[in-house]
Design a protein around this motif. Structure first.
Motif, PDB file in Angstrom:
ATOM      1  N   ARG A 183       0.851  -1.190   0.000  1.00 35.61           N
ATOM      2  CA  ARG A 183       0.000   0.000   0.000  1.00 35.61           C
ATOM      3  C   ARG A 183       0.886   1.240   0.000  1.00 35.61           C
ATOM      4  NH1 ARG A 183      -5.405  -0.547   3.617  1.00 35.61           N
ATOM      5  NH2 ARG A 183      -6.282  -2.370   2.577  1.00 35.61           N
ATOM      6  N   ASN A 184       1.658   1.405  -1.032  1.00 39.00           N
ATOM      7  CA  ASN A 184       2.616   2.496  -1.116  1.00 39.00           C
ATOM      8  C   ASN A 184       1.884   3.817  -1.333  1.00 39.00           C
ATOM      9  OD1 ASN A 184       4.771   4.144  -1.503  1.00 39.00           O
ATOM     10  ND2 ASN A 184       5.527   3.135  -3.344  1.00 39.00           N
ATOM     11  N   GLN A 185       1.935   4.656  -0.321  1.00 36.08           N
ATOM     12  CA  GLN A 185       1.278   5.955  -0.421  1.00 36.08           C
ATOM     13  C   GLN A 185       2.138   6.973  -1.156  1.00 36.08           C
ATOM     14  OE1 GLN A 185      -1.872   6.309   0.528  1.00 36.08           O
ATOM     15  NE2 GLN A 185      -1.860   4.168   1.189  1.00 36.08           N
ATOM     16  N   ASN A 186       3.448   6.738  -1.181  1.00 33.52           N
ATOM     17  CA  ASN A 186       4.356   7.657  -1.874  1.00 33.52           C
ATOM     18  C   ASN A 186       4.649   7.088  -3.253  1.00 33.52           C
ATOM     19  OD1 ASN A 186       6.288   9.468  -2.707  1.00 33.52           O
ATOM     20  ND2 ASN A 186       7.818   8.877  -1.177  1.00 33.52           N
ATOM     21  N   ASP A 187       3.911   7.544  -4.244  1.00 37.05           N
ATOM     22  CA  ASP A 187       4.116   7.048  -5.610  1.00 37.05           C
ATOM     23  C   ASP A 187       4.971   7.994  -6.452  1.00 37.05           C
ATOM     24  OD1 ASP A 187       2.372   9.133  -5.802  1.00 37.05           O
ATOM     25  OD2 ASP A 187       0.866   8.082  -7.005  1.00 37.05           O
ATOM     26  N   GLY A 188       5.537   9.021  -5.813  1.00 40.64           N
ATOM     27  CA  GLY A 188       6.419   9.944  -6.516  1.00 40.64           C
ATOM     28  C   GLY A 188       5.727  11.114  -7.173  1.00 40.64           C
ATOM     29  N   THR A 189       4.403  11.208  -7.036  1.00 43.22           N
ATOM     30  CA  THR A 189       3.684  12.331  -7.662  1.00 43.22           C
ATOM     31  C   THR A 189       4.153  13.661  -7.107  1.00 43.22           C
ATOM     32  OG1 THR A 189       1.760  10.883  -7.950  1.00 43.22           O
ATOM     33  CG2 THR A 189       1.404  13.258  -8.159  1.00 43.22           C
ATOM     34  N   ARG A 190       4.435  13.695  -5.832  1.00 42.07           N
ATOM     35  CA  ARG A 190       4.894  14.931  -5.201  1.00 42.07           C
ATOM     36  C   ARG A 190       6.274  15.356  -5.705  1.00 42.07           C
ATOM     37  NH1 ARG A 190       5.297  15.927   1.386  1.00 42.07           N
ATOM     38  NH2 ARG A 190       6.729  17.703   1.307  1.00 42.07           N
ATOM     39  N   ASP A 191       7.047  14.421  -6.231  1.00 43.11           N
ATOM     40  CA  ASP A 191       8.422  14.708  -6.654  1.00 43.11           C
ATOM     41  C   ASP A 191       8.516  15.125  -8.122  1.00 43.11           C
ATOM     42  OD1 ASP A 191       9.546  13.999  -4.124  1.00 43.11           O
ATOM     43  OD2 ASP A 191       9.235  11.899  -4.656  1.00 43.11           O
ATOM     44  N   ILE A 192       7.403  15.193  -8.821  1.00 41.65           N
ATOM     45  CA  ILE A 192       7.426  15.599 -10.229  1.00 41.65           C
ATOM     46  C   ILE A 192       7.639  17.102 -10.318  1.00 41.65           C
ATOM     47  CG2 ILE A 192       6.117  15.682 -12.381  1.00 41.65           C
ATOM     48  CD1 ILE A 192       4.621  13.200 -11.477  1.00 41.65           C
ATOM     49  N   GLY A 193       8.622  17.514 -11.115  1.00 46.01           N
ATOM     50  CA  GLY A 193       8.893  18.940 -11.303  1.00 46.01           C
ATOM     51  C   GLY A 193       8.177  19.490 -12.519  1.00 46.01           C
ATOM     52  N   ASN A 194       7.908  20.787 -12.489  1.00 45.60           N
ATOM     53  CA  ASN A 194       7.232  21.446 -13.613  1.00 45.60           C
ATOM     54  C   ASN A 194       8.143  22.384 -14.382  1.00 45.60           C
ATOM     55  OD1 ASN A 194       7.511  23.431 -11.708  1.00 45.60           O
ATOM     56  ND2 ASN A 194       5.321  23.675 -11.307  1.00 45.60           N
ATOM     57  N   THR A 195       9.426  22.407 -14.034  1.00 39.57           N
ATOM     58  CA  THR A 195      10.403  23.226 -14.756  1.00 39.57           C
ATOM     59  C   THR A 195      11.648  22.377 -15.026  1.00 39.57           C
ATOM     60  OG1 THR A 195      11.309  24.063 -12.662  1.00 39.57           O
ATOM     61  CG2 THR A 195       9.610  25.405 -13.763  1.00 39.57           C
ATOM     62  N   PRO A 196      12.367  22.656 -16.117  1.00 45.04           N
ATOM     63  CA  PRO A 196      13.598  21.903 -16.397  1.00 45.04           C
ATOM     64  C   PRO A 196      14.623  22.061 -15.278  1.00 45.04           C
ATOM     65  CG  PRO A 196      12.877  23.100 -18.346  1.00 45.04           C
ATOM     66  CD  PRO A 196      12.022  23.592 -17.217  1.00 45.04           C
ATOM     67  N   SER A 197      15.333  21.002 -14.990  1.00 45.55           N
ATOM     68  CA  SER A 197      16.344  21.001 -13.939  1.00 45.55           C
ATOM     69  C   SER A 197      17.387  19.944 -14.272  1.00 45.55           C
ATOM     70  CB  SER A 197      15.708  20.714 -12.578  1.00 45.55           C
ATOM     71  OG  SER A 197      15.274  19.367 -12.499  1.00 45.55           O
ATOM     72  N   PRO A 198      18.522  19.929 -13.571  1.00 40.35           N
ATOM     73  CA  PRO A 198      19.547  18.907 -13.837  1.00 40.35           C
ATOM     74  C   PRO A 198      19.221  17.536 -13.242  1.00 40.35           C
ATOM     75  CG  PRO A 198      20.504  20.932 -12.937  1.00 40.35           C
ATOM     76  CD  PRO A 198      19.032  21.003 -12.712  1.00 40.35           C
ATOM     77  N   VAL A 199      18.024  17.343 -12.695  1.00 42.78           N
ATOM     78  CA  VAL A 199      17.671  16.091 -12.027  1.00 42.78           C
ATOM     79  C   VAL A 199      16.470  15.465 -12.735  1.00 42.78           C
ATOM     80  CG1 VAL A 199      17.054  14.983  -9.849  1.00 42.78           C
ATOM     81  CG2 VAL A 199      18.483  17.029  -9.843  1.00 42.78           C
ATOM     82  N   VAL A 200      16.593  14.160 -13.058  1.00 44.59           N
ATOM     83  CA  VAL A 200      15.517  13.400 -13.694  1.00 44.59           C
ATOM     84  C   VAL A 200      14.923  12.447 -12.656  1.00 44.59           C
ATOM     85  CG1 VAL A 200      14.974  11.681 -15.463  1.00 44.59           C
ATOM     86  CG2 VAL A 200      16.483  13.596 -16.000  1.00 44.59           C
ATOM     87  N   LEU A 201      13.604  12.364 -12.626  1.00 50.02           N
ATOM     88  CA  LEU A 201      12.896  11.476 -11.705  1.00 50.02           C
ATOM     89  C   LEU A 201      12.428  10.228 -12.443  1.00 50.02           C
ATOM     90  CD1 LEU A 201      11.430  10.909  -8.968  1.00 50.02           C
ATOM     91  CD2 LEU A 201       9.486  12.184  -9.907  1.00 50.02           C
ATOM     92  N   LEU A 202      12.686   9.062 -11.846  1.00 51.73           N
ATOM     93  CA  LEU A 202      12.216   7.786 -12.373  1.00 51.73           C
ATOM     94  C   LEU A 202      11.139   7.256 -11.437  1.00 51.73           C
ATOM     95  CD1 LEU A 202      15.657   6.101 -13.231  1.00 51.73           C
ATOM     96  CD2 LEU A 202      14.261   7.583 -14.689  1.00 51.73           C
ATOM     97  N   ARG A 203       9.979   6.882 -12.009  1.00 50.77           N
ATOM     98  CA  ARG A 203       8.864   6.351 -11.214  1.00 50.77           C
ATOM     99  C   ARG A 203       8.391   5.031 -11.810  1.00 50.77           C
ATOM    100  NH1 ARG A 203       4.260   9.052 -11.457  1.00 50.77           N
ATOM    101  NH2 ARG A 203       4.805  10.084 -13.420  1.00 50.77           N
ATOM    102  N   GLY A 204       7.958   4.149 -10.925  1.00 51.24           N
ATOM    103  CA  GLY A 204       7.467   2.854 -11.363  1.00 51.24           C
ATOM    104  C   GLY A 204       8.529   1.776 -11.429  1.00 51.24           C
TER     105      GLY A 204
END
Length: 280
Positions: free
Chosen positions: A44-65
């Motif tokens: 029951r993972n409540q942290n699915d990474g939605t909060r970590d999605i950025g809306n501006t370009p940055s030097p960091v890429v997020l991988l989810r799933g």
């Protein structure tokens, strides 16, 4: 039906015997909550990474799933091959930070990939989202993985004199906002593991950080500024003015003078001059 224990008293036993103890109601006990507390996920993972999605370009890429058993090595190899067989993927990758559950030590499906600059991160992100390179979507461990820019607020600088835990990393400008200060992931029920890479600084960043003095030193010297080698002996010899010889001989037309003094005046007559007074 099981009778109540004797510790519940005679009234409970009497209600059981009379059949009035439940009053026709059914009691349901929910055992779905784990004894480990609300932090345990257990599917029951409540942290699915939605909060970590950025809306501006940055030097960091997020991988989810990600697969919960995916390792840093597996993620690294998948990113390096994200540009296909003919290209080199994940150019400029500095480090991978994998988020794990603090209780099970398994991944929660999230990872952060930091690059040297936004341009390198954008190139890798474009490769993972390319339908030509990945017709079935970008996959790691045979699972589709969603990619996006990461939010700059996912990691926060650690307060002074705070204790570091397993969710802390060495912060940077892109992750935590402060270079050289420890930063912590916002989810207190997680821990992090990290893999760093040796990567050369981008040429664009080198040119932007070079000072004007360094740029002038890099210029090729002109021909006018070329060094001239001079023999010191020849130079000193040419600088000395030759001594001028002064002649002491009298001119040929100068002849001795005869001085005659009398009462009428003083007469000066050159030798061989005609007779006659020359008065002064």
């Amino acid at each position: 039906m099981v009778p109540p224990p004797a510790s519940h008293g005679a009234s409970a036993m009497q209600a059981f015997n009379d059949g009035t103890g439940q009053n026709g109601r059914r009691v349901k006990i929910d055992y779905s909550q784990s004894a480990a507390g609300t932090g345990s996920r257990n599917g029951r993972n409540q942290n699915d990474g939605t909060r970590d999605i950025g809306n501006t370009p940055s030097p960091v890429v997020l991988l989810r799933g990600l697969d919960p058993i995916s390792t840093l090595d597996i993620i690294s190899e998948a990113l390096k091959s994200s540009a296909g067989t003919t290209g080199q993927g994940a150019v400029g990758m500095k480090r991978i930070i994998l988020i794990r559950d603090n209780f099970t030590a398994m991944g929660i499906g999230l990872a952060f990939v930091e690059f040297i600059d936004t341009e390198s991160a954008s190139q890798t992100l474009a490769a993972t989202m390319s339908r030509e390179l990945h017709p079935e979507g970008f996959r790691i461990s045979n699972r589709p993985v969603a990619t996006s820019f990461a939010s700059p607020s996912s990691f926060q600088p650690l307060a002074p004199h705070s204790l570091r835990d397993g969710a802390c990393i060495m912060g940077s400008t892109a992750m935590g906002g402060v270079e050289g200060v420890f930063a912590k992931y916002w989810d207190d029920n997680t821990t992090v593991v990290e893999m760093a890479f040796q990567v050369a600084e981008s040429a664009t960043k080198k040119d932007s950080t070079s000072t004007p003095m360094e740029k002038r030193k890099k210029k090729k010297p002109k021909d006018d500024d070329a060094m001239v080698v001079v023999d010191i002996n020849e130079f000193m010899a040419s600088a000395i003015i030759p001594e001028t010889k002064v002649s002491t001989a009298l001119p040929a037309n100068l002849k001795p003078l005869t001085l005659s003094i009398n009462k009428t005046g003083t007469q000066i007559k050159p030798a061989g001059a005609p007779d006659g007074p020359v008065l002064f």
